[in-house]
Design a protein around this motif. Sequence first.
Motif, PDB file in Angstrom:
ATOM      1  N   TYR A  30       0.824  -1.197   0.000  1.00  0.00           N
ATOM      2  CA  TYR A  30       0.000   0.000   0.000  1.00  0.00           C
ATOM      3  C   TYR A  30       0.861   1.250   0.000  1.00  0.00           C
ATOM      4  N   ASN A  31       0.456   2.197  -0.837  1.00  0.00           N
ATOM      5  CA  ASN A  31       1.091   3.508  -0.868  1.00  0.00           C
ATOM      6  C   ASN A  31       0.331   4.396   0.108  1.00  0.00           C
ATOM      7  N   ARG A  32       0.935   4.692   1.258  1.00  0.00           N
ATOM      8  CA  ARG A  32       0.270   5.451   2.309  1.00  0.00           C
ATOM      9  C   ARG A  32       0.196   6.946   2.010  1.00  0.00           C
ATOM     10  N   ASN A  33       0.716   7.350   0.871  1.00  0.00           N
ATOM     11  CA  ASN A  33       0.608   8.755   0.460  1.00  0.00           C
ATOM     12  C   ASN A  33      -0.723   9.049  -0.225  1.00  0.00           C
ATOM     13  N   PHE A  34      -1.475   7.988  -0.543  1.00  0.00           N
ATOM     14  CA  PHE A  34      -2.768   8.142  -1.209  1.00  0.00           C
ATOM     15  C   PHE A  34      -3.810   7.338  -0.437  1.00  0.00           C
ATOM     16  N   ALA A  35      -4.984   7.929  -0.273  1.00  0.00           N
ATOM     17  CA  ALA A  35      -6.025   7.234   0.496  1.00  0.00           C
ATOM     18  C   ALA A  35      -7.400   7.735   0.089  1.00  0.00           C
ATOM     19  N   LYS A  36      -8.403   6.990   0.522  1.00  0.00           N
ATOM     20  CA  LYS A  36      -9.789   7.428   0.457  1.00  0.00           C
ATOM     21  C   LYS A  36     -10.455   6.875   1.705  1.00  0.00           C
ATOM     22  N   PRO A  37     -11.546   7.496   2.165  1.00  0.00           N
ATOM     23  CA  PRO A  37     -12.135   7.037   3.425  1.00  0.00           C
ATOM     24  C   PRO A  37     -13.005   5.800   3.252  1.00  0.00           C
ATOM     25  N   LYS A  83     -11.245  -2.377 -17.742  1.00  0.00           N
ATOM     26  CA  LYS A  83     -10.504  -2.728 -16.534  1.00  0.00           C
ATOM     27  C   LYS A  83      -9.079  -3.074 -16.900  1.00  0.00           C
ATOM     28  N   ARG A  84      -8.150  -2.534 -16.058  1.00  0.00           N
ATOM     29  CA  ARG A  84      -6.754  -2.888 -16.248  1.00  0.00           C
ATOM     30  C   ARG A  84      -6.036  -2.809 -14.914  1.00  0.00           C
ATOM     31  N   THR A  85      -4.871  -3.395 -14.851  1.00  0.00           N
ATOM     32  CA  THR A  85      -4.069  -3.384 -13.628  1.00  0.00           C
ATOM     33  C   THR A  85      -2.818  -2.565 -13.874  1.00  0.00           C
ATOM     34  N   VAL A  86      -2.577  -1.605 -12.955  1.00  0.00           N
ATOM     35  CA  VAL A  86      -1.387  -0.757 -13.061  1.00  0.00           C
ATOM     36  C   VAL A  86      -0.438  -1.178 -11.948  1.00  0.00           C
ATOM     37  N   VAL A  87       0.717  -1.696 -12.328  1.00  0.00           N
ATOM     38  CA  VAL A  87       1.673  -2.216 -11.351  1.00  0.00           C
ATOM     39  C   VAL A  87       2.293  -1.084 -10.533  1.00  0.00           C
ATOM     40  N   ARG A  88       2.695  -0.021 -11.199  1.00  0.00           N
ATOM     41  CA  ARG A  88       3.288   1.138 -10.508  1.00  0.00           C
ATOM     42  C   ARG A  88       2.403   2.360 -10.751  1.00  0.00           C
ATOM     43  N   PRO A  89       1.301   2.457 -10.010  1.00  0.00           N
ATOM     44  CA  PRO A  89       0.364   3.550 -10.273  1.00  0.00           C
ATOM     45  C   PRO A  89       0.956   4.914  -9.951  1.00  0.00           C
ATOM     46  N   LYS A  90       0.555   5.877 -10.767  1.00  0.00           N
ATOM     47  CA  LYS A  90       0.944   7.271 -10.548  1.00  0.00           C
ATOM     48  C   LYS A  90      -0.239   7.992  -9.898  1.00  0.00           C
ATOM     49  N   ALA A  91      -0.025   9.264  -9.552  1.00  0.00           N
ATOM     50  CA  ALA A  91      -1.066  10.048  -8.875  1.00  0.00           C
ATOM     51  C   ALA A  91      -2.358  10.049  -9.681  1.00  0.00           C
ATOM     52  N   LYS A  92      -2.261  10.163 -11.018  1.00  0.00           N
ATOM     53  CA  LYS A  92      -3.467  10.209 -11.855  1.00  0.00           C
ATOM     54  C   LYS A  92      -4.236   8.887 -11.799  1.00  0.00           C
ATOM     55  N   ASP A  93      -3.498   7.766 -11.659  1.00  0.00           N
ATOM     56  CA  ASP A  93      -4.153   6.462 -11.557  1.00  0.00           C
ATOM     57  C   ASP A  93      -4.904   6.345 -10.225  1.00  0.00           C
ATOM     58  N   PHE A  94      -4.244   6.766  -9.147  1.00  0.00           N
ATOM     59  CA  PHE A  94      -4.899   6.729  -7.841  1.00  0.00           C
ATOM     60  C   PHE A  94      -6.140   7.626  -7.840  1.00  0.00           C
ATOM     61  N   LYS A  95      -6.000   8.804  -8.420  1.00  0.00           N
ATOM     62  CA  LYS A  95      -7.123   9.757  -8.445  1.00  0.00           C
ATOM     63  C   LYS A  95      -8.307   9.165  -9.198  1.00  0.00           C
ATOM     64  N   LEU A  96      -8.038   8.465 -10.276  1.00  0.00           N
ATOM     65  CA  LEU A  96      -9.085   7.851 -11.085  1.00  0.00           C
ATOM     66  C   LEU A  96      -9.933   6.882 -10.246  1.00  0.00           C
ATOM     67  N   MET A  97      -9.303   6.259  -9.240  1.00  0.00           N
ATOM     68  CA  MET A  97     -10.011   5.298  -8.402  1.00  0.00           C
ATOM     69  C   MET A  97     -10.424   5.904  -7.053  1.00  0.00           C
ATOM     70  N   GLY A  98     -10.354   7.224  -6.942  1.00  0.00           N
ATOM     71  CA  GLY A  98     -10.836   7.911  -5.745  1.00  0.00           C
ATOM     72  C   GLY A  98      -9.814   8.089  -4.649  1.00  0.00           C
ATOM     73  N   TYR A  99      -8.585   7.648  -4.883  1.00  0.00           N
ATOM     74  CA  TYR A  99      -7.524   7.826  -3.894  1.00  0.00           C
ATOM     75  C   TYR A  99      -6.853   9.174  -4.138  1.00  0.00           C
ATOM     76  N   MET A 100      -6.871  10.011  -3.129  1.00  0.00           N
ATOM     77  CA  MET A 100      -6.278  11.342  -3.239  1.00  0.00           C
ATOM     78  C   MET A 100      -5.046  11.406  -2.344  1.00  0.00           C
ATOM     79  N   PRO A 101      -4.174  12.390  -2.584  1.00  0.00           N
ATOM     80  CA  PRO A 101      -3.021  12.531  -1.688  1.00  0.00           C
ATOM     81  C   PRO A 101      -3.494  12.689  -0.241  1.00  0.00           C
ATOM     82  N   LEU A 102      -2.764  12.055   0.667  1.00  0.00           N
ATOM     83  CA  LEU A 102      -3.084  12.126   2.096  1.00  0.00           C
ATOM     84  C   LEU A 102      -2.047  13.002   2.775  1.00  0.00           C
ATOM     85  N   ALA A 103      -2.508  14.066   3.371  1.00  0.00           N
ATOM     86  CA  ALA A 103      -1.603  15.020   4.004  1.00  0.00           C
ATOM     87  C   ALA A 103      -2.178  15.412   5.342  1.00  0.00           C
TER      88      ALA A 103
END
Length: 197
Positions: A4-11, A60-80
Amino acid sequence: MTIYNRNFAKPAADGTPLYGPMPLGVEIQRHDEWDEPILDPETGEPTGETERKTRDWVEKRTVVRPKAKDFKLMGYMPLAGNPPPDPPQGQHYERSGTIVLDGDCYKWVYILVPDPPAPPRVFSKLKVVAALTNAGVWQQVKAWIEEAGLYDLYLAAQEFAEDNEYFAQGLAALKPVVGWTDGQVEALLAQCVKEGY
């Protein structure tokens, strides 16, 4: 294995963070529109008119090394989010464990809680005896310890804490005997705190 990339999250439903998984399953909503010629049902020939057709599907596709835009597409935003500065005296901020959307990122929710009480100080018996001797009251204190039947415990101890019941009783009884104020007692005890406490 999912990490898990803890820099991106959704509730989650309870507001706790769901961190961005890696690899990330990405779902892209697709839509297509086109004009299709209308055919004459008897001849099968185009009538010259068209009918608007649409098609919606999910890619549907799988992204092995997702970037910020990939996380955003699935509702995960930067966590600060750092705790708010300057809590009131006697309080501090702690993370509540939940997150909220704040603009284009999620932030931790912080709550004000009282500071914990300071742990009881631990005093070196050697330092206390030396300080009482220098102050000229050790013999009075020693006599009280003996009369109270605590001398054997006193001999066995190397140190004692200010929350020890015998210390609290002795302090209350000895202040009037030696004629000291609370300030004088505190000044002496402050010199006798065991190192590391």
